[in-house]
Design an enzyme around this catalytic site. Structure first.
Site, PDB file in Angstrom:
ATOM      1  N   SER A 115      38.653  28.883  38.979  1.00  0.00           N
ATOM      2  CA  SER A 115      39.007  27.608  38.341  1.00  0.00           C
ATOM      3  C   SER A 115      37.858  26.616  38.470  1.00  0.00           C
ATOM      4  CB  SER A 115      40.307  27.045  38.915  1.00  0.00           C
ATOM      5  OG  SER A 115      40.194  26.783  40.291  1.00  0.00           O
ATOM      6  N   CYS A 168      32.937  62.962  30.597  1.00  0.00           N
ATOM      7  CA  CYS A 168      33.980  63.776  31.217  1.00  0.00           C
ATOM      8  C   CYS A 168      35.072  64.130  30.195  1.00  0.00           C
ATOM      9  CB  CYS A 168      34.517  63.064  32.454  1.00  0.00           C
ATOM     10  SG  CYS A 168      35.411  64.179  33.539  1.00  0.00           S
ATOM     11  N   TYR A 169      36.276  63.590  30.320  1.00  0.00           N
ATOM     12  CA  TYR A 169      37.320  63.875  29.326  1.00  0.00           C
ATOM     13  C   TYR A 169      36.814  63.516  27.925  1.00  0.00           C
ATOM     14  CZ  TYR A 169      41.885  63.794  27.008  1.00  0.00           C
ATOM     15  OH  TYR A 169      42.939  64.028  26.161  1.00  0.00           O
ATOM     16  N   SER A 216      42.263  25.270  41.878  1.00  0.00           N
ATOM     17  CA  SER A 216      42.971  25.888  43.004  1.00  0.00           C
ATOM     18  C   SER A 216      42.140  25.788  44.271  1.00  0.00           C
ATOM     19  CB  SER A 216      43.221  27.352  42.691  1.00  0.00           C
ATOM     20  OG  SER A 216      41.986  28.042  42.645  1.00  0.00           O
ATOM     21  N   GLY A 217      40.860  25.416  44.123  1.00  0.00           N
ATOM     22  CA  GLY A 217      39.963  25.481  45.270  1.00  0.00           C
ATOM     23  C   GLY A 217      39.226  26.805  45.295  1.00  0.00           C
ATOM     24  N   GLY A 218      39.580  27.697  44.362  1.00  0.00           N
ATOM     25  CA  GLY A 218      38.915  28.999  44.285  1.00  0.00           C
ATOM     26  C   GLY A 218      37.767  28.971  43.290  1.00  0.00           C
ATOM     27  N   VAL A 219      37.035  30.089  43.266  1.00  0.00           N
ATOM     28  CA  VAL A 219      35.810  30.163  42.466  1.00  0.00           C
ATOM     29  C   VAL A 219      36.111  30.103  40.962  1.00  0.00           C
ATOM     30  CG1 VAL A 219      33.890  31.702  41.865  1.00  0.00           C
ATOM     31  CG2 VAL A 219      34.579  31.445  44.241  1.00  0.00           C
TER      32      VAL A 219
END
Ligand code: XMP
Length: 524
Positions: A235, A87-88, A230-233
């Site tokens: 970390s 494109c550009y 943190s309990g998240g994916v």
């Protein structure tokens, strides 16, 4: 990263630049984004084996429109590194080689049919000679640049692709990276494998091996590493990887700030200790957090208090590790992802602060740890894939994101133990209903919000005056924009009835039908 062939994507501001990078990676090649005005030295540092110029919102003749890095074309000519302008990016090539770009008489936007010219190099891989592509441009090539041929045209005869195979330079007016372009991936594959002659060598198995070797090299035999989970994916995957590399010299902390979901602490600790065999120091700081938040309603104030308290708790944890190992850990693991790296790199625009995001891993700069960021080259879906290679259970990898400040930003008004308790129960009912109806994996994030409102109800024969809760469920690809999820009325009726029957103190449930923008995903 490692010894992989690197594909450099120069970013001219297109909303699809990250998508080009991801498509290239899906084909098995390592790719990196650099700003469109990166210096030649910076590009050469990465020893690219192919270069892609992204699209962008400008017109090449606009005053101050972004241009190619000085010396790039000479470097390309001498090194013969294949170059693809999208494109550009193609319009820049056209202008540089003496062609002409003009405002298109009719803008091409959306799906368009193109016809490939016979015998060209880039389209050699595509069996169909006419196919649909995704166009999004206001300018078009009017006069071909010197030495180039038109390798495809749209139905109106407009130039849709160009190439100068001898010079290794190609251009596509359309976007091969978006899924609406049929054969887009084949075109990129042809460019990388046939034209650049590269064999795919990028996958999460090789990333895993490289990262483990790198961490082993960086962390000396007597050195230690600390990590806030943190309990998240992110970390969890980062910590599991570091643990593979250095074993029990990794010290993980999980802070219970009292703002977690129903049984969250138990679930996280069980995952780490039983499934991933990763010891975790679980710190119950809920009393401190809740007392500091007492009476606070302002969302930004809540976030600041939680952020500051996290630093304090984390510092105490680090000191306690220092007492048992004889010195402070030298390194800190952070689950930083590639999109965060792109956003904060020079040359990328910073957006204004809508919310001060608080990531547990990103806090204790004051402690001057050296950083280990094993995910900083990866996108979220690649992190999930890496997690699979590390044996992180699928159910965990698919968990919805949960904000660092936890339920504090889902309780409108002051955070009290009663409000927390009600919210936990409502949230649990909602999530269980989603799991039962197999809707959980179709949704980016779903949760309940506690509202500081009471309304009149009737239960049995009596009048009630109880709390109102809101449910929120959105689809999104990256959390930057989101759409509310259109549940079947039958499902909403079931959730509402279960909440009012099972959670004492709630008599009314509302469903949030706002998209982002104008709303945000979280309410605060
Ligand atoms: P918003 O509410 O800004 O959220 O549309 C976008 C995504 O970010 C998450 N979020 C946070 N994550 N710390 C985090 O780690 C935070 O302070 C925070 N605030 C919002 C939110 O859950 C959504 O996935």
């Amino acid at each position: 990263m490692g010894t992989h062939a690197t594909i450099v994507i120069l970013d001219y501001g297109s909303q699809y630049t990250q998508l080009i990078t991801r498509r290239v990676r899906e084909l098995g090649y390592f790719s990196r984004i650099l700003p469109g005005d990166a210096t030649l030295a910076r590009i050469q540092e990465l020893s690219p084996r192919a270069i892609v110029l992204s699209g962008g919102p400008s017109s090449v003749y606009d005053p101050g429109a972004p241009a190619l890095p000085a010396g790039l074309l000479e470097y390309q000519r001498d090194s013969k590194i294949p170059l693809l302008g999208v494109c550009y990016g193609m319009q820049l090539v056209v202008r540089e080689f003496g062609g002409q770009v003009k405002k298109a008489e009719s803008r091409e936007y959306g799906r368009m049919l193109i016809h490939a010219s016979p015998g060209t190099r880039l389209f050699g891989a595509v069996p169909a000679k006419s196919f649909e592509v995704w166009m999004s441009h206001g300018d078009e090539t009017r006069q071909m640049p010197e030495g180039f041929v038109a390798s495809a045209r749209s139905a109106s005869g407009a130039i849709a692709a160009i190439e100068n195979a001898g010079a290794g330079i190609y251009g596509l007016q359309f976007h091969p990276e978006v899924t609406h372009t049929s054969h887009g991936k084949e075109l990129l594959r042809q460019f990388l494998s046939e034209i650049a002659g590269l064999a795919p060598d990028w996958n999460m198995g090789s990333v895993l091996e490289e990262q483990i070797a790198k961490i082993k090299r960086e962390v000396g035999p007597d050195q230690h590493v600390i990590c806030a989970l943190s309990g998240g994916v992110d970390s969890a995957v980062a910590a599991t990887l570091v643990h593979r590399a250095i074993g029990d010299r990794l010290h993980c902390v999980f802070v219970d700030h009292g703002l977690l979901r129903y049984r969250e602490r138990e679930r996280v600790v069980e995952l780490f200790e039983t499934k991933l065999h990763l010891p975790v120091e679980c710190i119950d700081a809920s009393r401190e957090f809740l007392s500091r938040l007492d009476g606070i309603s302002d969302p930004e104030k809540k976030r600041q208090i939680i952020g500051a308290e996290f630093i304090a708790v984390f510092e105490r944890a680090a000191q306690s590790f220092a007492r048992s190992i004889g010195h402070l850990p030298e390194f800190l693991v952070q689950g930083t992802l590639y999109p965060d790296v792109i956003e904060s790199s020079p040359g990328h625009k910073h957006s204004m602060t809508i919310k001060s995001h608080h990531n547990v891993g990103g806090l204790p700069k004051e402690l001057r740890f050296k950083l280990i960021e094993p995910l900083r080259e990866l996108f979220k879906d690649e992190v999930r894939d890496l997690g699979r290679h590390l044996g992180v259970p699928e159910a965990f990898l698919k968990r919805h994101p949960f904000p660092g400040p936890g339920l504090a930003v889902r309780i409108i008004g002051p955070v009290t133990p009663t409000h927390l308790e009600i919210l936990r129960q409502v949230d649990e009912v909602f999530i269980n209903c989603l799991l039962e109806d197999e809707l959980y994996d179709r949704i980016w994030q779903a949760f309940a919000v506690f509202l500081p409102v009471k309304s009149v109800g009737v239960q049995g024969d009596g009048r009630t005056h109880d709390h109102v809760v809101a449910l929120r469920a959105v689809t999104s690809s990256d959390g930057m924009t989101a759409d509310w999820y259109p549940f079947e009325p039958r499902f909403l009726a079931k959730v509402s009835s279960r909440i009012c029957n099972e959670v004492k103190g709630v008599s009314r449930v509302v469903y949030d039908i706002s998209s982002k923008p104008p709303a945000t995903i979280e309410w605060e």
